[in-house]
Motif scaffolding. Sequence first.
Motif, mmCIF file in Angstrom:
data_model
loop_
_atom_site.group_PDB
_atom_site.id
_atom_site.type_symbol
_atom_site.label_atom_id
_atom_site.label_comp_id
_atom_site.label_asym_id
_atom_site.label_seq_id
_atom_site.Cartn_x
_atom_site.Cartn_y
_atom_site.Cartn_z
ATOM 1 N N GLY A 172 8.885 2.576 14.935
ATOM 2 C CA GLY A 172 7.431 2.686 14.944
ATOM 3 C C GLY A 172 6.764 2.771 13.685
ATOM 4 N N PHE A 173 7.237 3.577 12.828
ATOM 5 C CA PHE A 173 6.525 3.485 11.440
ATOM 6 C C PHE A 173 6.701 2.360 10.737
ATOM 7 N N ALA A 229 2.316 6.278 -3.558
ATOM 8 C CA ALA A 229 1.183 5.403 -3.415
ATOM 9 C C ALA A 229 1.132 4.507 -2.557
ATOM 10 N N ASP A 230 2.446 3.793 -2.160
ATOM 11 C CA ASP A 230 2.619 2.984 -1.410
ATOM 12 C C ASP A 230 2.306 3.343 0.065
ATOM 13 N N GLN A 231 3.022 4.349 0.373
ATOM 14 C CA GLN A 231 2.688 4.754 1.792
ATOM 15 C C GLN A 231 1.316 5.317 2.104
ATOM 16 N N ARG A 232 0.706 5.711 0.891
ATOM 17 C CA ARG A 232 -0.799 6.075 1.155
ATOM 18 C C ARG A 232 -1.461 4.880 1.422
ATOM 19 N N ALA A 233 -1.127 3.826 0.676
ATOM 20 C CA ALA A 233 -1.986 2.453 0.931
ATOM 21 C C ALA A 233 -1.551 1.976 2.373
ATOM 22 N N ILE A 234 -0.434 2.193 2.816
ATOM 23 C CA ILE A 234 -0.477 1.573 4.194
ATOM 24 C C ILE A 234 -1.054 2.288 5.183
ATOM 25 N N VAL A 235 -1.060 3.950 5.163
ATOM 26 C CA VAL A 235 -1.807 4.671 6.088
ATOM 27 C C VAL A 235 -3.375 4.322 5.899
ATOM 28 N N GLU A 236 -3.776 4.132 4.682
ATOM 29 C CA GLU A 236 -5.230 3.928 4.474
ATOM 30 C C GLU A 236 -5.623 2.499 5.127
ATOM 31 N N GLY A 237 -4.755 1.661 5.176
ATOM 32 C CA GLY A 237 -5.026 0.431 5.963
ATOM 33 C C GLY A 237 -4.907 0.518 7.438
ATOM 34 N N GLY A 282 4.209 -0.416 9.661
ATOM 35 C CA GLY A 282 3.912 -0.647 8.070
ATOM 36 C C GLY A 282 4.101 -2.014 7.757
ATOM 37 N N LEU A 283 5.054 -2.834 8.354
ATOM 38 C CA LEU A 283 5.209 -4.154 8.284
ATOM 39 C C LEU A 283 4.028 -4.991 8.802
ATOM 40 N N LEU A 284 3.493 -4.753 9.809
ATOM 41 C CA LEU A 284 2.269 -5.398 10.552
ATOM 42 C C LEU A 284 1.102 -5.075 9.816
ATOM 43 N N VAL A 285 0.902 -3.704 9.388
ATOM 44 C CA VAL A 285 -0.569 -3.424 8.645
ATOM 45 C C VAL A 285 -0.429 -3.566 7.066
ATOM 46 N N GLY A 286 0.696 -3.068 6.495
ATOM 47 C CA GLY A 286 0.656 -3.053 5.299
ATOM 48 C C GLY A 286 1.835 -3.863 4.491
ATOM 49 N N ALA A 287 1.926 -4.847 5.104
ATOM 50 C CA ALA A 287 3.501 -5.748 4.436
ATOM 51 C C ALA A 287 3.235 -5.822 2.969
#
Length: 138
Positions: A86-87, A32-40, A91-96
Motif C-alpha cells: 500500500g505505501f 525529505a523525499d518521504q515528506r514530499a510524497i506525503v505532502e503530495g 508512493g509510486l502513484l502520487v510521488g513517483a
Amino acid sequence: MPTTWQSRCAALAIALMWGYEGLWCKIFPGRADQRAIVEGLPLLSEGAATVLLVAIGLAELALGAWVLSGRRRRLAALVQTVLVVGFNTGGLLVGADHIPEPGRLVVQDLAFLALIWTVAAERPALAAAPAHPVAAAV
C-alpha cells in the motif's frame, strides 16, 4: 529449515528495517523525499503531513516490536505485506517524481516481503513439556 538463531536474526533484521523506516525516515530527522510524497497526497491539509508522518513512523515502530514478539506471525506478515504494498503503490502513484529508482524500490520490497514470509512460516520451537506432577513426586 532455519535454526532458531537464524530465525531470530531474520526477525531482528525485519524489526530493524521497520525501526529505521519509522524512527529515522519518518520521525527524526525524517527524509525529505518521504515528506514530499506525503505532502503530495490529495485531500491532505497543509499542516497534516507532519502528523501523518509521525503516526506512520509510530506504526512502523510498533510493527517492528510485533515482529520481535514472535506472536501471530502470519497475521503480522499479512499486515506488513498490506502496508508495504500500500505505501509503495501510493508512493509510486502520487510521488513517483520523488522516488529516484522505482525499480530498485520494487526489487527491495520483494526481498523484504520474502524475508517477512520466511519468518512467518517458521514454526516456533516447542517448549519442553513440563514433567507430570505425579512422576515428579515419585
